[in-house]
Write a protein that holds these residues in place. Structure first.
Motif, PDB file in Angstrom:
ATOM      1  N   GLU A 161      15.825  -4.804   2.586  1.00 54.58           N
ATOM      2  CA  GLU A 161      16.009  -4.100   3.856  1.00 54.58           C
ATOM      3  C   GLU A 161      15.263  -2.760   3.880  1.00 54.58           C
ATOM      4  OE1 GLU A 161      18.283  -5.002   1.660  1.00 54.58           O
ATOM      5  OE2 GLU A 161      19.876  -3.504   1.380  1.00 54.58           O
ATOM      6  N   ALA A 162      14.844  -2.287   2.698  1.00 59.83           N
ATOM      7  CA  ALA A 162      14.132  -1.005   2.643  1.00 59.83           C
ATOM      8  C   ALA A 162      12.629  -1.185   2.481  1.00 59.83           C
ATOM      9  CB  ALA A 162      14.670  -0.160   1.493  1.00 59.83           C
ATOM     10  N   ALA A 163      12.201  -2.453   2.418  1.00 57.84           N
ATOM     11  CA  ALA A 163      10.800  -2.728   2.089  1.00 57.84           C
ATOM     12  C   ALA A 163       9.844  -2.029   3.051  1.00 57.84           C
ATOM     13  CB  ALA A 163      10.553  -4.225   2.058  1.00 57.84           C
ATOM     14  N   HIS A 164      10.124  -2.108   4.333  1.00 61.62           N
ATOM     15  CA  HIS A 164       9.187  -1.517   5.299  1.00 61.62           C
ATOM     16  C   HIS A 164       9.138   0.008   5.166  1.00 61.62           C
ATOM     17  CE1 HIS A 164      13.051  -1.056   7.371  1.00 61.62           C
ATOM     18  NE2 HIS A 164      12.481  -0.129   8.124  1.00 61.62           N
ATOM     19  N   ARG A 165      10.262   0.617   4.836  1.00 68.68           N
ATOM     20  CA  ARG A 165      10.286   2.070   4.678  1.00 68.68           C
ATOM     21  C   ARG A 165       9.504   2.509   3.424  1.00 68.68           C
ATOM     22  NH1 ARG A 165      16.013   4.102   3.972  1.00 68.68           N
ATOM     23  NH2 ARG A 165      16.680   1.920   3.855  1.00 68.68           N
ATOM     24  N   LEU A 166       9.447   1.589   2.441  1.00 68.90           N
ATOM     25  CA  LEU A 166       8.786   1.949   1.176  1.00 68.90           C
ATOM     26  C   LEU A 166       7.282   1.733   1.200  1.00 68.90           C
ATOM     27  CD1 LEU A 166      11.449   0.630  -1.354  1.00 68.90           C
ATOM     28  CD2 LEU A 166      10.885   3.006  -0.849  1.00 68.90           C
ATOM     29  N   ALA A 167       6.799   1.098   2.279  1.00 65.32           N
ATOM     30  CA  ALA A 167       5.353   0.809   2.337  1.00 65.32           C
ATOM     31  C   ALA A 167       4.536   2.097   2.228  1.00 65.32           C
ATOM     32  CB  ALA A 167       5.026   0.056   3.624  1.00 65.32           C
ATOM     33  N   GLY A 168       4.994   3.142   2.899  1.00 64.40           N
ATOM     34  CA  GLY A 168       4.272   4.417   2.869  1.00 64.40           C
ATOM     35  C   GLY A 168       4.227   5.024   1.476  1.00 64.40           C
ATOM     36  N   PRO A 169       5.395   5.208   0.842  1.00 65.23           N
ATOM     37  CA  PRO A 169       5.383   5.737  -0.535  1.00 65.23           C
ATOM     38  C   PRO A 169       4.569   4.889  -1.507  1.00 65.23           C
ATOM     39  CG  PRO A 169       7.593   5.858   0.390  1.00 65.23           C
ATOM     40  CD  PRO A 169       6.755   5.139   1.401  1.00 65.23           C
ATOM     41  N   ILE A 170       4.627   3.581  -1.337  1.00 67.35           N
ATOM     42  CA  ILE A 170       3.856   2.717  -2.247  1.00 67.35           C
ATOM     43  C   ILE A 170       2.367   2.975  -2.074  1.00 67.35           C
ATOM     44  CG2 ILE A 170       3.197   0.309  -2.693  1.00 67.35           C
ATOM     45  CD1 ILE A 170       6.193  -0.409  -2.135  1.00 67.35           C
ATOM     46  N   LYS A 171       1.950   3.110  -0.822  1.00 62.00           N
ATOM     47  CA  LYS A 171       0.530   3.398  -0.556  1.00 62.00           C
ATOM     48  C   LYS A 171       0.151   4.751  -1.170  1.00 62.00           C
ATOM     49  CE  LYS A 171      -3.467   2.540   1.021  1.00 62.00           C
ATOM     50  NZ  LYS A 171      -4.236   1.480   0.309  1.00 62.00           N
ATOM     51  N   ALA A 172       1.027   5.709  -1.008  1.00 60.55           N
ATOM     52  CA  ALA A 172       0.752   7.047  -1.566  1.00 60.55           C
ATOM     53  C   ALA A 172       0.624   6.994  -3.084  1.00 60.55           C
ATOM     54  CB  ALA A 172       1.867   8.017  -1.166  1.00 60.55           C
ATOM     55  N   LEU A 173       1.510   6.207  -3.711  1.00 55.39           N
ATOM     56  CA  LEU A 173       1.443   6.077  -5.173  1.00 55.39           C
ATOM     57  C   LEU A 173       0.169   5.356  -5.599  1.00 55.39           C
ATOM     58  CD1 LEU A 173       5.204   5.240  -5.877  1.00 55.39           C
ATOM     59  CD2 LEU A 173       3.974   7.263  -6.671  1.00 55.39           C
ATOM     60  N   GLU A 174      -0.259   4.383  -4.795  1.00 53.77           N
ATOM     61  CA  GLU A 174      -1.499   3.663  -5.103  1.00 53.77           C
ATOM     62  C   GLU A 174      -2.682   4.644  -5.042  1.00 53.77           C
ATOM     63  OE1 GLU A 174      -2.493   0.544  -2.405  1.00 53.77           O
ATOM     64  OE2 GLU A 174      -4.101  -0.230  -3.682  1.00 53.77           O
ATOM     65  N   ASN A 175      -2.699   5.464  -4.019  1.00 52.77           N
ATOM     66  CA  ASN A 175      -3.787   6.450  -3.887  1.00 52.77           C
ATOM     67  C   ASN A 175      -3.786   7.423  -5.060  1.00 52.77           C
ATOM     68  OD1 ASN A 175      -4.628   5.308  -1.523  1.00 52.77           O
ATOM     69  ND2 ASN A 175      -3.425   6.695  -0.207  1.00 52.77           N
ATOM     70  N   LEU A 176      -2.561   7.805  -5.465  1.00 49.49           N
ATOM     71  CA  LEU A 176      -2.445   8.715  -6.605  1.00 49.49           C
ATOM     72  C   LEU A 176      -3.006   8.073  -7.864  1.00 49.49           C
ATOM     73  CD1 LEU A 176      -1.125  11.531  -7.277  1.00 49.49           C
ATOM     74  CD2 LEU A 176       0.845  10.229  -8.072  1.00 49.49           C
ATOM     75  N   ARG A 177      -2.643   6.811  -8.047  1.00 53.49           N
ATOM     76  CA  ARG A 177      -3.113   6.100  -9.237  1.00 53.49           C
ATOM     77  C   ARG A 177      -4.638   5.963  -9.228  1.00 53.49           C
ATOM     78  NH1 ARG A 177      -4.622   1.159 -10.617  1.00 53.49           N
ATOM     79  NH2 ARG A 177      -4.104   0.206  -8.617  1.00 53.49           N
ATOM     80  N   LEU A 178      -5.186   5.654  -8.043  1.00 60.96           N
ATOM     81  CA  LEU A 178      -6.636   5.448  -7.951  1.00 60.96           C
ATOM     82  C   LEU A 178      -7.408   6.758  -8.088  1.00 60.96           C
ATOM     83  CD1 LEU A 178      -6.724   2.808  -5.054  1.00 60.96           C
ATOM     84  CD2 LEU A 178      -7.136   2.416  -7.506  1.00 60.96           C
ATOM     85  N   SER A 179      -6.701   7.864  -7.966  1.00 62.09           N
ATOM     86  CA  SER A 179      -7.391   9.160  -8.032  1.00 62.09           C
ATOM     87  C   SER A 179      -7.743   9.576  -9.455  1.00 62.09           C
ATOM     88  CB  SER A 179      -6.523  10.250  -7.383  1.00 62.09           C
ATOM     89  OG  SER A 179      -5.389  10.499  -8.196  1.00 62.09           O
ATOM     90  N   VAL A 180      -7.134   8.912 -10.450  1.00 63.32           N
ATOM     91  CA  VAL A 180      -7.484   9.210 -11.851  1.00 63.32           C
ATOM     92  C   VAL A 180      -7.802   7.904 -12.572  1.00 63.32           C
ATOM     93  CG1 VAL A 180      -6.181  11.368 -12.115  1.00 63.32           C
ATOM     94  CG2 VAL A 180      -5.032   9.186 -12.458  1.00 63.32           C
ATOM     95  N   PRO A 181      -8.669   7.969 -13.539  1.00 57.46           N
ATOM     96  CA  PRO A 181      -8.951   6.745 -14.314  1.00 57.46           C
ATOM     97  C   PRO A 181      -7.678   6.224 -14.979  1.00 57.46           C
ATOM     98  CG  PRO A 181     -10.509   8.508 -14.863  1.00 57.46           C
ATOM     99  CD  PRO A 181      -9.438   9.112 -14.040  1.00 57.46           C
TER     100      PRO A 181
END
Lengths: 364, 407
Positions: free
Chosen positions: A332-352
């Motif tokens: 039930e929280a999946a849609h709300r977490l899409a934003g944070p997940i994207k943010a974490l993905e960007n964070l991860r991609l920002s460093v090797p």
């Protein structure tokens, strides 16, 4: 607390370990250090730097490359009342010492019916990144924790790194400190005085009612990142730093899962037969009827660590993969977490993938 | 030239060994091939060139002295170098003490073997019958605060060092009054007041533990020594060499006592190692090393005393090899010469060198012992054994419950 603030400063974990060692050696002349590289110019990633100048080569023993023999020698000295501290630059090197550790260190107190004590501390450093590969980045927390008689601790912050080191040296049991190489870079407040943190029980580092997360060592740092991001979306977790793998005290975690009904465990080592499996088994036995969803484990996949960063891209659990697991666990929280997940993905991609995340130098 | 070393026993004094050079010139290559060692070989050549027939070689193979035996005599050369008087005659008190220790261990082990089929001692037992001279000689050279670390074949070491007999037998019976409270069985016996630090049943495992005890003694500047008992197979373990290397490097007061009984369970030494003297393995690490007759308690005592003196003086470790023979099976109370791994003839030859009988004969010849005195000693020992077995049998078993996993 103003008092504590005055007496503490920001250190990284490597400096905290060095300070703990020096203060223990100052306070107790029976403490001595041995390891391959303890007296060399690099001083075990800075964690033993300068000690040989201060305490001399009889107390900072540059040891031959003979892990099993020197572990036995440390055990013999410990039986006679000394407090040896041994350091292995990689956990993997300590495999050569398993006979002494798993037999003599672990069992002598039991086998002598409590007469002998083995006050031995063994630091083992978990490698990661920069192509460390299959035999320089293993964890083996569950291997050591499998054996009654050893204590196994995994500091995750500079504060714990110093406190556990002091407690381990003062403890009358053999204590294995599994110390993540990337944790060395983590910075935080560390009191100047000599203090210890207890070698029992987890620490609650984030509070919430939606689920319970248990993580150890570097996985805790990823988990904090995930917990802070998902909290922006209104999902709040109890996040435990496991701290001590053995003796394993899960009472706080069980109480938490009774309340949240959801559990995710993030292992630093392999998922298969990992510490997470034991935690999941004990928690499930204790609160099966409180569970709202099947508990989940994250950990290393079922193959050795590859060297190439190309192959390592998906090898380690990350804040992103933890957030994705949480989204699956709370549909039930999946849609709300899409934003944070994207943010974490960007964070991860920002460093090797093969260097420590600089974001993890923030206070803990 | 025939190079004779009087068997392979050489005179031990501090960091040197004595080689005697005699005979014809026809066996040089044979001697080298037979494992006499290049150090001795070249020392012998040098001695020959110098028209000497005795030569002293230090641990690294350098000749420190040579001479003619008829002028100085073997012992005189050694003593000149070592700078101390010889102590050939240990005295009758010492001989008698060695005899009593061996007799006591023999009778205890025989009684364990006799009672084993009662199935009250429900743990493996590795008996030391035939090997009593080693524990007797080594432990008589030690003080109470000196530490020993033993092996799976621990009974004689434990007893000779002064370990409590009742606590040992109670442990074999799995009783709460056992030295390990029933946690260890026969392979883990220890006695802190007696200086029996530990016994460890994994081959080689106790060697570094003894070296570690020696490290603690050195760090605290105590005048004590540690002894690691090991068998001929333990030198095949890497951990022996790891401990030896460190002990020499740091001049630790530890003595590595290798009891060579020629077998690892059923596998003979010759199947496991090249036919070379075991003592070379200590020498290659740079420590004084000597082989002596492990069935001669006086010889064992004499070389151990030298090693102990050296260790107490801060001059570091020694490696002592004592050739001996286990009479009974590897584990258990029976003779097993019929199962084919060794010959009855080999056993009989070694039984002919029984350390106990040899000492008894020596003491009888010197008028110290006679049949009456021996019978009286045996009666005392048997009485002690009976009391100890009674204690073990009557002690309660430990109950399930508290175990000391953590201090």
């Amino acid at each position: 607390m103003p008092e504590r603030a005055r007496a503490s400063r920001r250190l990284n974990a490597a400096a905290a370990i060095l300070e703990a060692t020096a203060q223990c050696m100052d306070a107790d002349s029976s403490v001595f250090l041995m390891g391959e590289g303890v007296a060399d110019p690099k001083g075990i990633f800075g964690t033993t730097l300068g000690l040989v100048d201060r305490f001399g080569p009889d107390r900072v023993i540059e040891m031959p490359v003979a892990e099993n023999g020197l572990t036995g020698i440390a055990i013999g000295a410990a039986l006679m009342g000394r407090r040896p501290v041994m350091v292995h630059q990689r956990v993997d090197f300590a495999l050569l010492a398993l006979e002494q550790l798993l037999n003599n260190a672990a069992k002598t107190h039991f086998v002598t019916n409590g007469v002998h004590k083995v006050p031995l501390t063994v630091r083992m450093i978990i490698g990661r990144g920069w192509g460390q590969g299959p035999e320089h980045s293993q964890v083996f927390d569950s291997v050591f924790a499998h054996v009654p008689g050893l204590k196994v601790v995994m500091p995750s912050t500079p504060y714990e790194a110093k406190g556990m080191m002091v407690a381990a040296i003062r403890d009358d049991n053999p204590v294995i400190i599994l110390e993540h190489r990337w944790m060395h870079y983590a910075e935080g407040e560390v009191p100047l005085q000599l203090y210890e943190t207890p070698l029992i029980g987890p620490a609650l580092v984030r509070q919430g009612d939606d689920l319970t997360i248990v993580a150890s060592s570097y996985a805790l740092l990823e988990s904090i990142e995930a917990a802070d991001h998902i909290s922006e979306a209104g999902i709040h977790c109890d996040l435990f730093d496991l701290r001590i793998v053995r003796p394993l005290d899960l009472s706080l975690i069980i109480a938490s899962v009774r309340r949240t009904g959801r559990l995710v465990i993030v292992d630093t080592g392999w998922k298969m037969f990992g510490v997470g499996a034991e935690i999941m088994a004990q928690v499930t036995e204790a609160c099966f009827h409180d569970l709202k969803a099947s508990p989940r484990r994250l950990g290393l996949p079922d193959h050795p660590t590859p060297s190439s960063r190309g192959l390592a891209t998906t090898f380690y659990p990350t804040a992103q993969s933890l957030a994705e697991t949480i989204a699956a666990l709370i549909p039930e929280a999946a849609h709300r977490l899409a934003g944070p997940i994207k943010a974490l993905e960007n964070l991860r991609l920002s460093v090797p993938v093969d260097v420590p995340n600089p974001a993890f130098r923030v206070p803990f | 030239m025939h190079l004779s070393a009087h068997g392979h026993v050489t005179r031990f004094a501090d960091r040197v060994e004595v080689i005697s050079v005699s005979g014809d010139d026809s066996h040089w290559e044979d001697q080298l091939k037979s494992g006499w060692g290049t150090t001795r070989f070249f020392a012998a050549i040098e001695a020959r060139k110098a028209n000497s027939d005795l030569v002293l070689v230090d641990v690294m193979g350098a000749i420190v002295m040579s001479g003619k035996s008829q002028q100085q005599g073997l012992g005189a050369i050694v003593d000149t170098y070592a700078g101390r008087a010889r102590n050939d005659d240990l005295g009758n008190d010492v001989s008698l003490a060695l005899y009593k220790d061996m007799l006591r261990n023999r009778r205890i082990e025989e009684e364990i073997a006799r009672r084993y089929t009662d199935q009250e001692m429900r743990c493996p037992v590795h008996l030391s019958i035939g090997q009593e001279a080693v524990s007797a000689g080594v432990c008589l050279a030690l003080d109470r605060q000196d530490q020993i670390v033993s092996t799976h074949r621990a009974h004689a070491h434990y007893l000779s060092k002064g370990g409590d007999l009742k606590a040992m037998l109670a442990e074999f019976h799995g009783k709460a009054s056992g030295c390990c409270g029933g946690r260890g069985g026969s392979m883990h016996i220890f006695d802190v007041p007696a200086g029996v630090l530990l016994s460890l049943p994994i081959v080689g495992s106790g060697i570094p533990v003894a070296a570690g005890a020696a490290l603690a003694m050195k760090q605290r500047a105590e005048p004590h020594v540690a002894v690691a008992f090991l068998g001929d197979a333990a030198v095949e373990e890497g951990v022996f060499h790891e401990a030896a290397n460190f002990a020499v490097l740091h001049s630790l007061p530890v003595i590595f006592v290798c009891e060579n009984n020629l077998y690892s369970v059923y596998t003979p030494l010759k199947t496991r190692q090249p036919d070379l003297p075991l003592e070379r393995l200590g020498r290659c690490h740079g420590m004084p090393s000597i082989t002596a007759d492990g069935n001669d308690a006086e010889a064992v005592l004499a070389v151990t005393r030298s090693a102990v003196a050296r260790a107490r003086a801060g001059d570091g470790p020694s490696f002592l090899v004592f050739d001996t023979y286990r009479w009974l099976e590897h584990c258990g109370p029976n003779y097993d010469n019929d199962i084919g791994y060794r010959t009855p003839a080999e056993f009989e030859a070694w039984r002919g060198r029984d350390p106990l009988s040899r000492m008894e004969e020596h003491l009888r010849n010197n008028g110290i012992l006679d049949a009456g005195k021996i019978a009286a000693l045996e009666a005392d020992i048997d009485s002690e054994i009976d009391i100890a077995f009674k204690f073990a049998l009557e002690s309660p078993l430990p109950g399930p419950g508290e175990v000391n996993v953590y201090a």
